[in-house]
Design a protein around this motif. Structure first.
Motif, mmCIF file in Angstrom:
data_model
loop_
_atom_site.group_PDB
_atom_site.id
_atom_site.type_symbol
_atom_site.label_atom_id
_atom_site.label_comp_id
_atom_site.label_asym_id
_atom_site.label_seq_id
_atom_site.Cartn_x
_atom_site.Cartn_y
_atom_site.Cartn_z
ATOM 1 N N THR A 45 52.079 6.995 -32.344
ATOM 2 C CA THR A 45 50.839 6.488 -31.775
ATOM 3 C C THR A 45 49.881 7.641 -31.453
ATOM 4 O OG1 THR A 45 51.848 6.524 -29.570
ATOM 5 C CG2 THR A 45 51.924 4.445 -30.785
ATOM 6 N N TYR A 46 48.706 7.273 -30.981
ATOM 7 C CA TYR A 46 47.679 8.246 -30.583
ATOM 8 C C TYR A 46 48.238 9.229 -29.552
ATOM 9 C CZ TYR A 46 44.049 9.880 -27.376
ATOM 10 O OH TYR A 46 43.281 10.643 -26.543
ATOM 11 N N SER A 94 46.781 12.572 -26.927
ATOM 12 C CA SER A 94 45.572 13.198 -26.397
ATOM 13 C C SER A 94 45.615 14.713 -26.564
ATOM 14 C CB SER A 94 45.432 12.852 -24.911
ATOM 15 O OG SER A 94 46.396 13.592 -24.168
#
Length: 231
Positions: free
Chosen positions: A29-30, A32
């Protein structure tokens, strides 16, 4: 407090494994900028002398956590080299190869084992007088679900990318040790926690007051000090 039976804990491994598998599904997933922050810290601690760790500024994400977390990254870096050595090069800014992503994600999942252990230790401290037969109504089960399935930790650690579960595990384990009247162990664990992440300083005053009340003052004579407890 009623002592737990072997069968009363049979659901806990299933719950822990289930949430760990869910975390594995979030690997791709994404992530940061904190993903790059921790990759850079892996590179710094692996490639440079200790004296340069807190002065290296090739990346804007300089090492700004306390020493124990730096050594934690150093330990992880010696495993990371078997996945992809390029992630340990300081000048490889924003490096995120598939192997790097897998390693960093798995490192969070693996260190969450401490969190799982701490949760179980906390559950042992829950009073269990006349437990309901329905598992879903048992306080220990409800608390375990609330802690292990903490949505905030799932988002911050396994999507955004941090190691808060590992650190929260140290805090929970410290609290559990105090409930178990193992105050010196609890104090040591909290001291270690402060040397991993300084943000926990805000609860240090509460810890200090609790230790004074529960360990440094005698139980029978609240006004008297146990002077040897200060040594």
């Amino acid at each position: 407090m009623a002592a737990p039976t072997v069968n009363s804990w049979s659901w806990f491994p299933t719950l822990a494994i289930g949430i760990s598998l869910l975390k594995c599904l979030l690997i791709n997933t994404y992530h940061s900028t904190d993903f790059e922050v921790h990759r850079n810290w892996l590179a710094i601690t692996h490639s440079l002398a200790v004296s340069k760790w807190y002065y290296e500024d090739t990346s804007e994400w300089t090492l700004d956590y306390p020493p124990l977390f730096a050594w934690f990254e150093y330990g992880l870096s010696h495993i990371a080299k078997y996945f992809d050595k390029e992630m340990l090069v300081v000048t490889n800014l924003n490096y995120a190869s598939p192997a790097t992503v897998i390693f960093q994600r798995l490192s969070v999942i693996f260190t969450d084992l401490l969190f799982i252990y701490a949760v179980k230790e906390c559950l042992k401290c829950v009073r269990r007088n006349k437990e309901p037969k329905d598992l879903l109504e048992k306080p220990v089960f409800v608390l375990a679900v609330l802690l292990l399935c903490n949505f905030g930790l799932l988002i911050i650690d396994h999507i955004h990318f941090q190691y808060n579960g590992f650190l929260f595990g140290l805090l929970l384990l410290s609290v559990a040790r105090h409930f178990q009247n193992r105050h010196l162990e609890g104090a040591l664990l909290f001291a270690l926690l402060l040397n991993f992440k300084h943000i926990y300083l805000y609860i240090a005053p509460a810890y200090g007051i609790y230790l004074l009340r529960s360990f440094c003052f005698t139980q029978n004579n609240p006004g008297n000090l146990k002077f040897n407890s200060f040594l």
